[in-house]
Motif scaffolding. Structure first.
Motif, short mmCIF file in Angstrom:
data_model
loop_
_atom_site.label_atom_id
_atom_site.label_comp_id
_atom_site.label_asym_id
_atom_site.label_seq_id
_atom_site.Cartn_x
_atom_site.Cartn_y
_atom_site.Cartn_z
N GLU A 275 32.30 56.85 40.53
CA GLU A 275 31.59 56.48 41.75
C GLU A 275 30.81 55.18 41.55
OE1 GLU A 275 28.24 58.27 44.82
OE2 GLU A 275 29.06 59.54 43.24
N LEU A 276 30.14 55.05 40.45
CA LEU A 276 29.39 53.82 40.17
C LEU A 276 30.34 52.64 40.03
CD1 LEU A 276 26.76 52.34 39.47
CD2 LEU A 276 27.15 52.97 37.09
N PHE A 277 31.45 52.84 39.33
CA PHE A 277 32.42 51.76 39.16
C PHE A 277 33.01 51.32 40.50
CE2 PHE A 277 36.85 50.38 38.46
CZ PHE A 277 36.59 49.24 37.71
N GLY A 278 33.35 52.25 41.35
CA GLY A 278 33.90 51.92 42.67
C GLY A 278 32.90 51.19 43.54
N THR A 279 31.65 51.62 43.49
CA THR A 279 30.60 50.95 44.25
C THR A 279 30.38 49.53 43.76
OG1 THR A 279 29.53 53.09 44.65
CG2 THR A 279 28.20 51.11 45.01
N LEU A 280 30.31 49.35 42.46
CA LEU A 280 30.10 48.01 41.90
C LEU A 280 31.29 47.09 42.16
CD1 LEU A 280 28.40 48.84 38.47
CD2 LEU A 280 27.34 47.90 40.53
N ALA A 281 32.50 47.63 42.05
CA ALA A 281 33.68 46.81 42.31
C ALA A 281 33.75 46.39 43.77
CB ALA A 281 34.95 47.59 41.92
N GLY A 282 33.44 47.30 44.68
CA GLY A 282 33.42 46.97 46.09
C GLY A 282 32.35 45.94 46.42
N ALA A 283 31.16 46.11 45.86
CA ALA A 283 30.08 45.16 46.09
C ALA A 283 30.44 43.79 45.53
CB ALA A 283 28.79 45.68 45.47
N ILE B 157 31.92 38.14 46.29
CA ILE B 157 32.87 37.05 46.04
C ILE B 157 33.33 36.46 47.37
CG2 ILE B 157 35.24 36.58 45.28
CD1 ILE B 157 34.68 38.50 42.92
N GLY B 158 33.61 37.32 48.34
CA GLY B 158 34.01 36.84 49.66
C GLY B 158 32.93 36.01 50.32
N LEU B 159 31.70 36.49 50.26
CA LEU B 159 30.59 35.74 50.86
C LEU B 159 30.36 34.42 50.14
CD1 LEU B 159 28.06 38.64 51.57
CD2 LEU B 159 29.49 37.40 53.21
N GLY B 160 30.49 34.43 48.83
CA GLY B 160 30.35 33.18 48.07
C GLY B 160 31.44 32.18 48.39
N THR B 161 32.64 32.68 48.63
CA THR B 161 33.74 31.79 48.99
C THR B 161 33.51 31.17 50.36
OG1 THR B 161 35.26 33.13 47.68
CG2 THR B 161 36.23 31.66 49.29
N ILE B 162 33.03 31.98 51.30
CA ILE B 162 32.73 31.44 52.63
C ILE B 162 31.60 30.41 52.53
CG2 ILE B 162 31.73 32.01 54.87
CD1 ILE B 162 33.38 34.52 54.86
N LEU C 12 41.32 34.03 56.56
CA LEU C 12 41.79 35.40 56.72
C LEU C 12 41.80 36.15 55.39
CD1 LEU C 12 44.71 34.98 59.29
CD2 LEU C 12 42.46 36.00 59.67
N GLY C 13 42.18 35.47 54.32
CA GLY C 13 42.16 36.09 53.00
C GLY C 13 40.77 36.46 52.55
N VAL C 14 39.82 35.58 52.81
CA VAL C 14 38.43 35.87 52.44
C VAL C 14 37.90 37.05 53.25
CG1 VAL C 14 36.09 34.95 52.52
CG2 VAL C 14 37.93 33.53 51.66
N LEU C 15 38.19 37.06 54.54
CA LEU C 15 37.73 38.18 55.37
C LEU C 15 38.39 39.49 54.96
CD1 LEU C 15 37.60 36.47 58.88
CD2 LEU C 15 35.70 37.02 57.35
N ALA D 10 36.58 42.88 53.66
CA ALA D 10 36.90 44.18 54.27
C ALA D 10 37.33 45.20 53.23
CB ALA D 10 37.99 44.00 55.32
N VAL D 11 38.13 44.78 52.26
CA VAL D 11 38.56 45.70 51.20
C VAL D 11 37.36 46.16 50.37
CG1 VAL D 11 39.87 45.85 49.05
CG2 VAL D 11 40.94 44.88 51.08
N GLY D 12 36.48 45.23 50.04
CA GLY D 12 35.29 45.58 49.27
C GLY D 12 34.39 46.55 50.02
N ALA D 13 34.14 46.25 51.30
CA ALA D 13 33.30 47.14 52.12
C ALA D 13 33.96 48.50 52.29
CB ALA D 13 33.01 46.49 53.46
N GLY D 14 35.28 48.50 52.48
CA GLY D 14 36.00 49.76 52.60
C GLY D 14 35.95 50.58 51.33
#
Length: 61
Positions: A6-14, A19-24, A43-46, A50-54
């Motif tokens: 659970e911790l690993f999944g949360t950290l990976a998603g965050a 990374i997406g926000l930094g790229t934008i 579109l790739g960044v978004l 979305a994958v991270g938030a999901g």
């Protein structure tokens, strides 16, 4: 007892969201001469955000 991953999944998603926000914030589309390439990059960044938030949502359910 909670799942060990659970911790690993949360950290990976965050991390994916950050990374997406930094790229934008870096505005990579300014270096492209093509509008189509810029749209695909955005579109790739978004999709990355979305994958991270999901992933975070999925892990927390």
């Amino acid at each position: 007892m909670s799942d060990r991953l659970e911790l690993f999944g949360t950290l990976a998603g965050a991390l994916l969201v950050l990374i997406g926000l930094g790229t934008i914030a870096g505005m990579p589309w300014q270096t492209n001469g093509s509008l189509a390439a810029s749209v695909l990059q955005l579109l790739g960044v978004l999709a990355t955000i979305a994958v991270g938030a999901g992933l975070v949502w999925l892990v927390r359910q």
